[in-house]
Design an enzyme around this catalytic site. Sequence first.
Site, mmCIF file in Angstrom:
data_model
loop_
_atom_site.group_PDB
_atom_site.id
_atom_site.type_symbol
_atom_site.label_atom_id
_atom_site.label_comp_id
_atom_site.label_asym_id
_atom_site.label_seq_id
_atom_site.Cartn_x
_atom_site.Cartn_y
_atom_site.Cartn_z
ATOM 1 N N HIS A 138 0.783 -1.243 0.000
ATOM 2 C CA HIS A 138 0.000 0.000 0.000
ATOM 3 C C HIS A 138 0.816 1.295 0.000
ATOM 4 C CE1 HIS A 138 -2.875 -3.016 1.373
ATOM 5 N NE2 HIS A 138 -3.868 -2.164 1.191
ATOM 6 N N ASP A 188 0.372 -0.141 -7.828
ATOM 7 C CA ASP A 188 0.072 -0.543 -6.456
ATOM 8 C C ASP A 188 -0.997 -1.631 -6.409
ATOM 9 O OD1 ASP A 188 0.942 0.559 -3.713
ATOM 10 O OD2 ASP A 188 -1.192 0.208 -3.455
ATOM 11 N N GLY A 189 -0.927 -2.443 -5.365
ATOM 12 C CA GLY A 189 -1.945 -3.475 -5.180
ATOM 13 C C GLY A 189 -3.309 -2.897 -4.873
ATOM 14 N N HIS A 190 -3.353 -1.719 -4.271
ATOM 15 C CA HIS A 190 -4.632 -1.075 -3.941
ATOM 16 C C HIS A 190 -4.707 0.263 -4.662
ATOM 17 C CE1 HIS A 190 -8.121 0.422 -1.974
ATOM 18 N NE2 HIS A 190 -8.107 -0.464 -0.986
ATOM 19 N N HIS A 267 -11.178 -7.708 -4.825
ATOM 20 C CA HIS A 267 -11.434 -6.798 -3.717
ATOM 21 C C HIS A 267 -12.330 -5.647 -4.178
ATOM 22 C CE1 HIS A 267 -10.366 -3.752 -0.642
ATOM 23 N NE2 HIS A 267 -10.092 -4.794 0.141
ATOM 24 N N GLU A 319 -12.599 -9.658 0.914
ATOM 25 C CA GLU A 319 -13.508 -8.504 0.857
ATOM 26 C C GLU A 319 -13.952 -8.261 -0.585
ATOM 27 O OE1 GLU A 319 -10.810 -5.651 2.569
ATOM 28 O OE2 GLU A 319 -11.504 -6.079 4.594
ATOM 29 N N CYS A 337 -16.543 1.073 3.060
ATOM 30 C CA CYS A 337 -15.660 1.745 2.093
ATOM 31 C C CYS A 337 -16.024 1.406 0.652
ATOM 32 C CB CYS A 337 -14.204 1.355 2.344
ATOM 33 S SG CYS A 337 -13.435 2.199 3.735
ATOM 34 N N CYS A 415 -10.139 1.789 8.119
ATOM 35 C CA CYS A 415 -10.318 2.573 6.899
ATOM 36 C C CYS A 415 -11.707 3.185 6.805
ATOM 37 C CB CYS A 415 -10.025 1.711 5.676
ATOM 38 S SG CYS A 415 -10.960 0.168 5.618
ATOM 39 N N CYS A 416 -12.730 2.510 7.342
ATOM 40 C CA CYS A 416 -14.114 2.939 7.108
ATOM 41 C C CYS A 416 -14.518 4.208 7.860
ATOM 42 C CB CYS A 416 -15.076 1.799 7.419
ATOM 43 S SG CYS A 416 -14.891 0.373 6.313
#
Length: 657
Positions: A138, A188-190, A267, A319, A337, A415-416
């Site tokens: 991340h 990036d992975g996210h 995801h 997720e 999210c 995160c949420c």
Amino acid sequence: MNQLLSSKPIPLSHLRIQDNFWSEYVRLVRHVVVPYQWEALNDRVEGAEPSHAIQNFKIAAGLKQGEFYGMVFQDSDVAKWLEAVSYLLETGPDPELEAVADGVIQIIAKAQQADGYLNTYFTLKEPGNKWTNLAECHELYCAGHMIEAAVAYYQATGKKLILDVACRLADCIDSVFGTEEGKQKGYDGHQEIELALVKLYHTTSQKKYLRLSQFFLDERGREPDFYEMEFARRGHKVHFPALDMVHDKAYSQAHLPVRQQKSAEGHAVRVVYMCSGMVDVALETGDQELLEACKSLWRNIVTKRMYITGGIGSSAYGEAFTMDYDLPGDTAYAETCASIGLIFFAQRMLQFEPDSEYADVMEQALYNTVISGMSRDGRRFFYVNPLEVWPDACDKNANVHHVKSERQGWFGCACCPPNIARLLASLGRYMYSLQDRIIYSHLYIGSDVSMSWEGGDEVRLVQDSRFPWEGAVRFEITTRKETEFTLALRIPKWCRAEAGLMLSINGEEAAYEGLMIKGYVHIHRRWQSGDVVELLLPMQISRVRGHPLVRETIGKVALQRGPIVYCLEEVDNGANLHQIILDKQAVEEVQFESELLGGVPVITVPAQRVQATDWEGQLYQADSEVQTMPVTARFIPYFAWANRGRNEMSVWVKEES
């Protein structure tokens, strides 16, 4: 680059929310949620999981001693908090809050390294491993959130310190990634950096940031596979052993180049963040192929992979999205999210193509999953938003252990909560958009907004809305002189015109049928001060049914009134909600209860409850008749569930055949 003609949101500084429903949420964010989250980020909430996020920055800045603690993406919680603060400051001054934010920014600036690099995890814990594990760790995600926060704070205050931090960080990233010799051809992975770089481009006019965003999108899913190459370079080291983020390429949407992706895989948050970045880049570059991919992904999500509440991502493992029509209610993940990301995606599609379908989904996710993710007092949160809850099973059945029957004070992976705060703080950006001389009203929220066109024409629009409990909306126009423009008002999908949809202009009923374009009534005229437009959208109670291929909803219905999905709770209906069967021909009744949950309409319906008589000592019986007794089923808005203690809940309810 050929920029596409698009509608633009109204700046927050030009809009004030004045609404019976949403003003309380805005007040909560300003006076409760943001201060509470500041306490959480500083580990001062008793009983909540520690964050250590501010402490990490202080250690990285040399202001404190200690070690990094938390998730690898812990920095992003601070960035999202700062972004929420920025939107609050843009909508109204708050010197005390601004002083706190300035202090945080000073710490962040001190934590930034000389080359522009900024990430407390790698600075403190793995300084020799920067840019070696993008699949899992991340780095660019955290950078993206910091850049978004910086842009927002600069727009709100005009202060450049954090914007300079963001530019140095983006320049550092640009020096590492790209098509040039010696640079990494990775991503990036996210997804998140893609959205942030476009915002930074808008703010600085530096095209290198737009090109870098496009590069990250273009590289995703290409061969040879970047994740596998970096995996080999780092000696097969993994950060999250429970998930194979390197080889499960669909998890991070790296299984195909983005323009070839037709279904939402992996995801859920990453999918909709990616799509949001794709639309951003496409609007700036005129990339029609990118937009067509976005349309395909949108259609797959909203027609085959979205819950009635606007939740997405049905699987706790990863997720993630799973497959078409796989929408179980009791094991649903539906991360808060993810619905926020879906709103980001919808808003951007509206900029490309003002079609009510996008605003309908934005409304659906906002009024249901997003505000369900926060308690009515603003101090407790849901990460997961199921559509059916049996608390005892949540405790004892590993398959639903991720489901909580009560909101939590904070999360190790938090995160949420700050995502909810930044969305609600910027809610005004989702209400209107402006294209040429067309004002689109996407969400019916009481507000006072000002806008202008080239040539000096200025328009003030005061909206009075009784949403979401009543469908009456009123717009009053103020202009300095007679001004020609179009007011485009959305007719929601849930509204049945035959039930009494009415449009009036200055007190006289007007025909709307010939004015409809993609779900919006386009009212074009020369407007003058004092003109009033009124819209009445009938809110009938609907029994909504799922697609026949959704196995979990066959023989069941969900109740919806206006944009609000309803649910049963044990506190109103007793235990074992699965025993309730709605009478097919029964007439639903609605009554507003001002003392319940801050004031909500309650729906009651005649129903039958299956009885467990004559079952002592038996688990199964042959040829036995089902015994029922009449009851009145009582439904509350889904967003308000779990505010009266631990109890069962269900959105989908059996209906007699």
